[in-house]
Enzyme design. Sequence first.
Site, mmCIF file in Angstrom:
data_model
loop_
_atom_site.group_PDB
_atom_site.id
_atom_site.type_symbol
_atom_site.label_atom_id
_atom_site.label_comp_id
_atom_site.label_asym_id
_atom_site.label_seq_id
_atom_site.Cartn_x
_atom_site.Cartn_y
_atom_site.Cartn_z
ATOM 1 N N CYS A 1 0.859 -1.183 0.000
ATOM 2 C CA CYS A 1 0.000 0.000 0.000
ATOM 3 C C CYS A 1 0.900 1.239 0.000
ATOM 4 O O CYS A 1 2.123 1.138 0.161
ATOM 5 C CB CYS A 1 -0.852 -0.001 1.259
ATOM 6 N N HIS B 1 -2.011 -5.004 18.725
ATOM 7 C CA HIS B 1 -1.412 -4.598 17.450
ATOM 8 C C HIS B 1 -0.661 -3.288 17.644
ATOM 9 O O HIS B 1 -1.123 -2.388 18.346
ATOM 10 C CB HIS B 1 -2.501 -4.435 16.383
ATOM 11 N N CYS C 1 2.735 6.042 8.740
ATOM 12 C CA CYS C 1 1.821 6.261 7.614
ATOM 13 C C CYS C 1 0.907 7.452 7.929
ATOM 14 O O CYS C 1 0.360 7.538 9.032
ATOM 15 C CB CYS C 1 0.980 5.007 7.400
ATOM 16 N N HIS D 1 5.154 -6.509 8.341
ATOM 17 C CA HIS D 1 5.080 -7.908 8.764
ATOM 18 C C HIS D 1 5.369 -8.817 7.582
ATOM 19 O O HIS D 1 4.519 -9.591 7.170
ATOM 20 C CB HIS D 1 3.705 -8.207 9.350
ATOM 21 N N THR E 1 -6.921 0.779 11.420
ATOM 22 C CA THR E 1 -7.080 1.113 9.994
ATOM 23 C C THR E 1 -7.365 -0.112 9.129
ATOM 24 O O THR E 1 -7.954 0.011 8.063
ATOM 25 C CB THR E 1 -5.811 1.801 9.448
ATOM 26 N N HIS F 1 3.476 1.837 11.342
ATOM 27 C CA HIS F 1 2.390 1.702 12.327
ATOM 28 C C HIS F 1 2.365 2.835 13.343
ATOM 29 O O HIS F 1 1.380 3.000 14.054
ATOM 30 C CB HIS F 1 2.545 0.392 13.106
ATOM 31 N N ASN G 1 -3.537 -7.260 8.312
ATOM 32 C CA ASN G 1 -4.177 -6.918 7.052
ATOM 33 C C ASN G 1 -4.297 -8.149 6.138
ATOM 34 O O ASN G 1 -5.343 -8.403 5.540
ATOM 35 C CB ASN G 1 -3.299 -5.801 6.477
ATOM 36 N N GLU H 1 -0.059 -0.721 15.761
ATOM 37 C CA GLU H 1 -0.736 0.525 15.379
ATOM 38 C C GLU H 1 -1.712 0.949 16.481
ATOM 39 O O GLU H 1 -1.781 2.129 16.854
ATOM 40 C CB GLU H 1 -1.496 0.306 14.069
HETATM 41 S S1 SF4 Z 1 -2.958 2.689 6.984
HETATM 42 FE FE1 SF4 Z 1 -1.747 0.824 6.874
HETATM 43 S S2 SF4 Z 1 -2.610 -0.262 5.104
HETATM 44 FE FE2 SF4 Z 1 -3.277 1.864 4.924
HETATM 45 S S3 SF4 Z 1 -1.778 2.914 3.625
HETATM 46 FE FE3 SF4 Z 1 -1.161 3.175 5.772
HETATM 47 S S4 SF4 Z 1 0.271 1.501 6.199
HETATM 48 FE FE4 SF4 Z 1 -0.891 0.970 4.357
#
Ligand code: SF4
Length: 286
Positions: free
Chosen positions: A12, A122, A94, A40, A163, A72, A225, A124
């Site tokens: 992503c 997790h 991100c 991961h 997310t 994360h 994910n 994140e």
């Molecule tokens: S939130 Fe997670 S899955 Fe979505 S773009 Fe960011 S890293 Fe990728």
Amino acid sequence: MRVIKATELGFCMGVRRAVDMMEDAAGELGPITSLGSTVHNPQVVDRLRDRGVEVIATIEAIDERPVAITAHGVGPKVLDELRTRGARIVDTTCPIVTRAQQWAKKLTDEGFGVIVFGDPNHKEVRGILGWSNGKVVTMKSADDLDAPLPDWMPSRVGVLSQTTETEGHFAAFVQKLLTTHMERISELRVINTLCNATSSQQAATHDLAQGVDLMIVVGGRESANTRHLAEVAREQGVETYHVESAGEIEAAWLAGRDSVGVAAGASTPDAVIDEVVERLYALAPA
Ligand code: SF4
């Protein structure tokens, strides 16, 4: 036998960005460390190590090398600790995760109690919890709503999601929150913190799984994910295997199949997906 790739699969935006930032930083600054696993996916971790990015498990393991925060994200205490120790920080969080962290902070600053729908273990989610001023509870499934809300929860309630959750699960969770705890809530703010990359991959996996005889979902076993994608595929009633690499695919899985779908989690590199497709064709029954 046909092999059909999901229309949305693999790295992503957030993971591509994090990997690029770490590689660039290692190129410019020399070897760096990454606080926790970057993504991961074992192949990505190996590639980064070759390019000067070493994963460290805890903050105690930092040394003079710059420290990368993974996609994360982390809570503010970790950032403070790194600064106190004089670490140079390469923050690859991100932007979509940063937005969830900012909402957690904003809501709790404004007096809301926050419910995070997601896995409390997790990374994140742990980071998002860190931005919530202690006024937060995590719930892993709608079943957690069968218990009363915590006594400390104010009547103004904010809801965020990890997310990588599915749209359907998050919507069902919010609906159940309203129907079972309306008497405790004077104001409800639902922030859609789901990632579009994740939901488009899930939608593409969902559609593909309905039209094939077998699904192969590629990605690290620790990747929430990727595991969700496998769940989405199985929910369509199609036999589904979650593999980390092409070598795990067995010829017996393909017997009698006319079509095989391939989906891949957001931390799965293109090269691994290509190897899976090649192996499927190589093992395809004559
Ligand atoms: S939130 Fe997670 S899955 Fe979505 S773009 Fe960011 S890293 Fe990728």
